[in-house]
Scaffold this motif. Structure first.
Motif, PDB file in Angstrom:
ATOM      1  N   GLY A  27     -54.730 -21.382   1.014  1.00  0.00           N
ATOM      2  CA  GLY A  27     -55.249 -21.542  -0.337  1.00  0.00           C
ATOM      3  C   GLY A  27     -54.278 -22.235  -1.254  1.00  0.00           C
ATOM      4  O   GLY A  27     -53.078 -22.345  -0.960  1.00  0.00           O
ATOM      5  N   MET A  54     -62.010  -7.928   0.844  1.00  0.00           N
ATOM      6  CA  MET A  54     -61.188  -9.014   0.306  1.00  0.00           C
ATOM      7  C   MET A  54     -60.238  -8.472  -0.740  1.00  0.00           C
ATOM      8  O   MET A  54     -60.450  -7.388  -1.295  1.00  0.00           O
ATOM      9  N   LYS A  57     -57.748 -11.308  -5.754  1.00  0.00           N
ATOM     10  CA  LYS A  57     -57.642 -12.750  -6.047  1.00  0.00           C
ATOM     11  C   LYS A  57     -58.740 -13.527  -5.318  1.00  0.00           C
ATOM     12  O   LYS A  57     -59.269 -14.507  -5.849  1.00  0.00           O
ATOM     13  N   THR A  58     -59.070 -13.105  -4.104  1.00  0.00           N
ATOM     14  CA  THR A  58     -60.172 -13.752  -3.383  1.00  0.00           C
ATOM     15  C   THR A  58     -61.481 -13.508  -4.126  1.00  0.00           C
ATOM     16  O   THR A  58     -62.281 -14.428  -4.312  1.00  0.00           O
ATOM     17  N   TRP A  59     -61.708 -12.274  -4.583  1.00  0.00           N
ATOM     18  CA  TRP A  59     -62.894 -11.971  -5.391  1.00  0.00           C
ATOM     19  C   TRP A  59     -62.956 -12.909  -6.599  1.00  0.00           C
ATOM     20  O   TRP A  59     -63.993 -13.502  -6.887  1.00  0.00           O
ATOM     21  N   SER A  61     -61.830 -15.784  -6.931  1.00  0.00           N
ATOM     22  CA  SER A  61     -62.058 -17.180  -6.554  1.00  0.00           C
ATOM     23  C   SER A  61     -63.499 -17.457  -6.130  1.00  0.00           C
ATOM     24  O   SER A  61     -63.880 -18.615  -5.995  1.00  0.00           O
ATOM     25  N   LEU A  62     -64.288 -16.402  -5.901  1.00  0.00           N
ATOM     26  CA  LEU A  62     -65.660 -16.619  -5.423  1.00  0.00           C
ATOM     27  C   LEU A  62     -66.487 -17.335  -6.488  1.00  0.00           C
ATOM     28  O   LEU A  62     -66.492 -16.923  -7.649  1.00  0.00           O
ATOM     29  N   GLY A 109     -59.944 -12.344   3.276  1.00  0.00           N
ATOM     30  CA  GLY A 109     -58.793 -12.901   2.560  1.00  0.00           C
ATOM     31  C   GLY A 109     -58.446 -12.151   1.296  1.00  0.00           C
ATOM     32  O   GLY A 109     -59.136 -11.230   0.925  1.00  0.00           O
ATOM     33  N   GLY A 110     -57.358 -12.535   0.763  1.00  0.00           N
ATOM     34  CA  GLY A 110     -56.464 -13.619   1.165  1.00  0.00           C
ATOM     35  C   GLY A 110     -55.315 -13.115   2.036  1.00  0.00           C
ATOM     36  O   GLY A 110     -55.467 -12.150   2.796  1.00  0.00           O
TER      37      GLY A 110
END
Length: 170
Positions: A27, A54, A57-59, A61-62, A109-110
């Motif tokens: 990423g 997840m 930070k992955t959440w 980024s969704l 992720g991440g």
């Protein structure tokens, strides 16, 4: 209690779903540093109907939250964090507890969550992106303890080569 938890989790099939460049980048700036439309379709096919775990930070980024048709569990250290459509967990162990009777848990992720889940994972659905990318999120694992059981090579319309690789423990 640890023994009971180990037995409880032994029924869970834990899969890391991961896209990674040759240099370990997963990423950059809260996003994926490449665009592979087919990989997004594969990700959806692998995860729909499953429980996805997840990091926060992955959440964040969704593009669409929560991921539809999936139970979304978000691991965060932030006390009191919550989001509509997400089950909050304080650790990977807590997330696995909250997955309950799910057969399949897909770790999406991440890097921190992948590292936490690697020792427990049964399988890795890896998209190898054939190239080096700049990024601030990285992941690495010892391939020696994994057996490749499937590989498909592809190219994007603009020429980026990538492979879908299925790895199982052992």
């Amino acid at each position: 209690a640890a023994m009971v938890l180990a037995v409880k989790w032994s029924f869970l099939m834990i899969t890391l779903v991961l896209a990674m460049a040759e240099n370990g980048v997963i990423g950059r700036d809260g996003a994926i540093p490449w665009r592979i439309a087919e990989d997004m379709k594969r990700f959806k096919a692998l995860t729909v109907g499953k429980t996805v775990v997840m990091g926060r930070k992955t959440w964040d980024s969704l593009p669409r939250k929560p991921l539809p048709d999936r139970a979304n569990i978000v691991v965060t250290r932030q006390t009191g964090w919550s989001a509509a459509g997400a089950v909050t967990a304080s650790s990977l162990d807590d997330a696995l507890d909250k997955a309950g009777n799910a057969d399949d848990v897909m770790v999406i992720g991440g890097g921190e969550i992948y590292r936490a889940a690697l020792a427990r994972a049964d399988r890795i659905e890896l998209t190898e992106v054939h190239g080096a990318f700049d990024g601030d999120a990285h992941f690495a694992f010892d391939r020696a303890s994994w057996r490749e059981v499937a590989r498909e090579s592809h190219k994007t319309p603009d020429g980026l080569a990538y492979s879908y690789v299925t790895l199982v423990r052992g």
